[in-house]
Motif scaffolding. Structure first.
Motif, PDB file in Angstrom:
ATOM      1  N   ALA A 184      24.622  30.030  -6.058  1.00  0.00           N
ATOM      2  CA  ALA A 184      23.860  29.046  -5.287  1.00  0.00           C
ATOM      3  C   ALA A 184      22.447  28.978  -5.838  1.00  0.00           C
ATOM      4  O   ALA A 184      21.865  30.010  -6.196  1.00  0.00           O
ATOM      5  N   CYS A 185      21.901  27.779  -5.924  1.00  0.00           N
ATOM      6  CA  CYS A 185      20.538  27.579  -6.428  1.00  0.00           C
ATOM      7  C   CYS A 185      19.756  26.685  -5.473  1.00  0.00           C
ATOM      8  O   CYS A 185      20.308  25.730  -4.925  1.00  0.00           O
ATOM      9  N   ALA A 186      18.479  27.003  -5.314  1.00  0.00           N
ATOM     10  CA  ALA A 186      17.578  26.160  -4.533  1.00  0.00           C
ATOM     11  C   ALA A 186      16.172  26.365  -5.075  1.00  0.00           C
ATOM     12  O   ALA A 186      15.866  27.423  -5.648  1.00  0.00           O
ATOM     13  N   ALA A 187      15.343  25.370  -4.918  1.00  0.00           N
ATOM     14  CA  ALA A 187      13.941  25.527  -5.307  1.00  0.00           C
ATOM     15  C   ALA A 187      13.309  26.597  -4.427  1.00  0.00           C
ATOM     16  O   ALA A 187      13.554  26.644  -3.217  1.00  0.00           O
ATOM     17  N   TRP A 188      12.496  27.467  -5.036  1.00  0.00           N
ATOM     18  CA  TRP A 188      11.903  28.574  -4.286  1.00  0.00           C
ATOM     19  C   TRP A 188      10.433  28.295  -3.985  1.00  0.00           C
ATOM     20  O   TRP A 188       9.656  27.897  -4.860  1.00  0.00           O
ATOM     21  N   ASN A 189      10.051  28.489  -2.751  1.00  0.00           N
ATOM     22  CA  ASN A 189       8.641  28.471  -2.359  1.00  0.00           C
ATOM     23  C   ASN A 189       8.497  29.324  -1.117  1.00  0.00           C
ATOM     24  O   ASN A 189       9.468  29.622  -0.426  1.00  0.00           O
ATOM     25  N   GLU A 190       7.280  29.742  -0.847  1.00  0.00           N
ATOM     26  CA  GLU A 190       7.017  30.639   0.283  1.00  0.00           C
ATOM     27  C   GLU A 190       6.848  29.833   1.568  1.00  0.00           C
ATOM     28  O   GLU A 190       5.745  29.692   2.092  1.00  0.00           O
ATOM     29  N   THR A 191       7.947  29.282   2.069  1.00  0.00           N
ATOM     30  CA  THR A 191       7.895  28.507   3.300  1.00  0.00           C
ATOM     31  C   THR A 191       8.970  28.994   4.248  1.00  0.00           C
ATOM     32  O   THR A 191       9.924  29.672   3.857  1.00  0.00           O
ATOM     33  N   LEU A 250      16.769  29.256   4.738  1.00  0.00           N
ATOM     34  CA  LEU A 250      17.906  29.013   3.845  1.00  0.00           C
ATOM     35  C   LEU A 250      18.427  30.321   3.267  1.00  0.00           C
ATOM     36  O   LEU A 250      19.641  30.556   3.237  1.00  0.00           O
ATOM     37  N   LEU A 251      17.513  31.196   2.825  1.00  0.00           N
ATOM     38  CA  LEU A 251      17.929  32.480   2.265  1.00  0.00           C
ATOM     39  C   LEU A 251      18.665  33.308   3.314  1.00  0.00           C
ATOM     40  O   LEU A 251      19.702  33.922   3.020  1.00  0.00           O
ATOM     41  N   ALA A 252      18.143  33.328   4.530  1.00  0.00           N
ATOM     42  CA  ALA A 252      18.803  34.073   5.606  1.00  0.00           C
ATOM     43  C   ALA A 252      20.205  33.533   5.869  1.00  0.00           C
ATOM     44  O   ALA A 252      21.158  34.292   6.087  1.00  0.00           O
ATOM     45  N   ALA A 253      20.348  32.206   5.837  1.00  0.00           N
ATOM     46  CA  ALA A 253      21.659  31.596   6.067  1.00  0.00           C
ATOM     47  C   ALA A 253      22.625  31.927   4.933  1.00  0.00           C
ATOM     48  O   ALA A 253      23.805  32.218   5.177  1.00  0.00           O
ATOM     49  N   LEU A 254      22.151  31.901   3.698  1.00  0.00           N
ATOM     50  CA  LEU A 254      23.006  32.251   2.562  1.00  0.00           C
ATOM     51  C   LEU A 254      23.490  33.693   2.683  1.00  0.00           C
ATOM     52  O   LEU A 254      24.669  33.988   2.449  1.00  0.00           O
ATOM     53  N   ARG A 255      22.582  34.595   3.042  1.00  0.00           N
ATOM     54  CA  ARG A 255      22.964  36.005   3.164  1.00  0.00           C
ATOM     55  C   ARG A 255      23.957  36.220   4.300  1.00  0.00           C
ATOM     56  O   ARG A 255      24.890  37.019   4.168  1.00  0.00           O
ATOM     57  N   ALA A 256      23.762  35.512   5.390  1.00  0.00           N
ATOM     58  CA  ALA A 256      24.635  35.714   6.549  1.00  0.00           C
ATOM     59  C   ALA A 256      25.995  35.044   6.377  1.00  0.00           C
ATOM     60  O   ALA A 256      27.026  35.617   6.742  1.00  0.00           O
ATOM     61  N   ARG A 257      26.000  33.839   5.799  1.00  0.00           N
ATOM     62  CA  ARG A 257      27.232  33.047   5.753  1.00  0.00           C
ATOM     63  C   ARG A 257      27.930  33.083   4.399  1.00  0.00           C
ATOM     64  O   ARG A 257      29.055  32.597   4.281  1.00  0.00           O
ATOM     65  N   ASP A 274      12.827  31.862 -12.473  1.00  0.00           N
ATOM     66  CA  ASP A 274      12.149  30.631 -12.901  1.00  0.00           C
ATOM     67  C   ASP A 274      11.875  29.692 -11.734  1.00  0.00           C
ATOM     68  O   ASP A 274      12.197  28.496 -11.778  1.00  0.00           O
ATOM     69  N   GLN A 275      11.299  30.229 -10.664  1.00  0.00           N
ATOM     70  CA  GLN A 275      10.929  29.453  -9.477  1.00  0.00           C
ATOM     71  C   GLN A 275      12.120  28.856  -8.748  1.00  0.00           C
ATOM     72  O   GLN A 275      11.986  27.879  -8.009  1.00  0.00           O
ATOM     73  N   HIS A 276      13.295  29.441  -8.962  1.00  0.00           N
ATOM     74  CA  HIS A 276      14.494  29.014  -8.249  1.00  0.00           C
ATOM     75  C   HIS A 276      15.154  30.216  -7.584  1.00  0.00           C
ATOM     76  O   HIS A 276      15.274  31.280  -8.201  1.00  0.00           O
ATOM     77  N   LEU A 277      15.530  30.035  -6.337  1.00  0.00           N
ATOM     78  CA  LEU A 277      16.341  31.039  -5.664  1.00  0.00           C
ATOM     79  C   LEU A 277      17.735  31.003  -6.265  1.00  0.00           C
ATOM     80  O   LEU A 277      18.360  29.944  -6.349  1.00  0.00           O
ATOM     81  N   VAL A 278      18.221  32.166  -6.697  1.00  0.00           N
ATOM     82  CA  VAL A 278      19.567  32.278  -7.262  1.00  0.00           C
ATOM     83  C   VAL A 278      20.318  33.318  -6.436  1.00  0.00           C
ATOM     84  O   VAL A 278      19.848  34.446  -6.285  1.00  0.00           O
ATOM     85  N   ALA A 279      21.451  32.925  -5.879  1.00  0.00           N
ATOM     86  CA  ALA A 279      22.226  33.826  -5.027  1.00  0.00           C
ATOM     87  C   ALA A 279      23.668  33.855  -5.496  1.00  0.00           C
ATOM     88  O   ALA A 279      24.261  32.808  -5.786  1.00  0.00           O
TER      89      ALA A 279
END
Length: 393
Positions: free
Chosen positions: A202-209, A215-222, A236-241
């Motif tokens: 899974a990929c998403a743009a990463w920022n401190e918001t 979104l990260l919490a939902a990815l980890r839980a689900r 590279d400024q992208h969340l990778v899960a």
């Protein structure tokens, strides 16, 4: 090398050493009641603290007994000017190696301190020790427990930083496709991954918001299973899960892209799919969870660059020679295609009269040679107009 902030020693001046000596007089390292307390605390931890019920009871009891031994030894040393925590820190690292959550260990230390002082208060009262002195013993015992919990938290922070670095290195190498099969097997065990399982990137743009955090919490839980966790980092400024299962639902106020479910060794291919889907979704204003299969014809936009250049020169360049009018015509045609070729909807979206829309569509056909009522021309027009919005391959 261990990292993290140092744990300050607990100062023991002359008066506090006297209080510590009184505590030591209440209990001894070989006190059989401490064994009973250790066993009782073990039952208490396993009943009321999550995860402890999954840890071997003998390991918990041995660790609890070790902490009680440290308490007695430190408080019973009448010559020590400070109570240090090196031994407890070493023990905390052992707990971490046993996969015991250290935040729960810190909590259990404070629970244990209360039980220890119940024993001290009972024995002190039996010896007619004044209440003020008993209160001082309680305060010192609790201060020791708080400092001990801080020592454990420092180890937890140390492990978290080191673990995050290892996780980032592993995922970066995994999605780059640079891990050998032998190294991948070793690293998979280290990160609790199953080499035989099929994972999605899974990929998403990463920022401190807060949106990204949700979104990260939902990815980890689900995206996890009962036995396999989600492994994630920022590349590279992208969340990778790395997801062991497809999430049943994700927040729709952001965009997250998923690659195909593949064996770990093929994670680089899943990552490329996810990044491509994410780039397209962001460029075209899509939200929620997407993959290449859910984006319709958009993934085709980057194909056949040489053909696209020829078609642009043939059809769009003659239109662009008309300056500002060209922009109005192109904008109208783009909206017309987005409205599934409904003139009234296009007119409403652009605040134009329907005849103006029709005139611009006619002018587009005259200048480009593309008749939007013909299927072949329609496909070419959609492709040329949308590929200008598409990110480079």
């Amino acid at each position: 090398m261990h990292i993290g902030r140092p744990v300050p020693a607990l100062p023991l001046g002359p008066h506090r050493r006297k209080v510590a000596a009184q505590i030591a007089a209440m209990i001894a390292e070989v006190d059989p009641e401490l064994n009973e307390i250790a066993a009782d605390l073990t039952r208490l931890y396993r009943e009321h603290i999550p995860v402890y019920d999954q840890v071997d009871a003998s390991s918990i009891e041995n660790n609890t007994r070790a902490v009680l031994r440290i308490v007695v030894a430190q408080l019973g040393d009448s010559h020590a000017e400070h109570a240090g925590f090196d031994e407890l820190t070493t023990l905390a690292r052992t707990w971490a190696d046993q996969q015991i959550p250290l935040d729960l260990v810190a909590h259990s230390l404070q629970i244990g301190a209360r039980r220890i002082f119940e024993l001290i208060r009972r024995r002190a009262a039996a010896r007619d020790i004044p209440a003020a002195e008993i209160d001082e013993m309680q305060d010192l015992t609790w201060e020791w427990a708080t400092a001990s919990a801080t020592a454990v938290h420092v180890v937890a922070q140390e492990r978290a930083v080191a673990g995050a670095a290892r996780r980032a290195d592993f995922l970066r190498s995994l999605v780059d496709g640079t891990l050998s099969p032998a190294v991948l097997l070793v690293d998979a065990r280290d990160h609790r991954l199953d080499p035989e399982h099929r994972y999605r990137i899974a990929c998403a743009a990463w920022n401190e918001t807060a949106v990204t955090a949700d979104l990260l919490a939902a990815l980890r839980a689900r995206g996890s299973t009962t036995t396999l966790p989600v492994v994630d980092t920022v590349v590279d400024q992208h969340l990778v899960a790395l997801l062991p299962r497809t999430p049943d639902s994700l927040p729709d106020d952001s965009v997250v892209a998923l690659g195909s479910a593949v064996p770990l060794g093929d994670a680089a291919a899943s990552y490329r799919q996810a990044r491509r889907a994410l780039d397209l979704a962001v460029r075209h204003g899509r939200r929620g969870s997407v993959d290449l299969g859910s984006l319709g014809p958009l993934p085709l936009l980057g194909a056949a660059e040489d053909v696209a250049q020829l078609l642009e020169e043939k059809h769009l360049e003659p239109l662009r020679r008309h300056g500002g009018a060209a922009g109005e015509i192109l904008g109208t045609v783009e909206t017309y295609l987005d409205c599934d070729r409904r003139v009234d909807d296009t007119a409403a979206a652009l605040y134009l009269h329907r005849n103006t829309v029709r005139n611009r569509l006619t002018r587009f056909a005259e200048l480009t040679g593309l008749d939007l009522d013909r299927t072949d021309d329609l496909v070419v027009a959609w492709w040329l107009l949308h590929r200008e919005q598409s990110p480079p391959r």
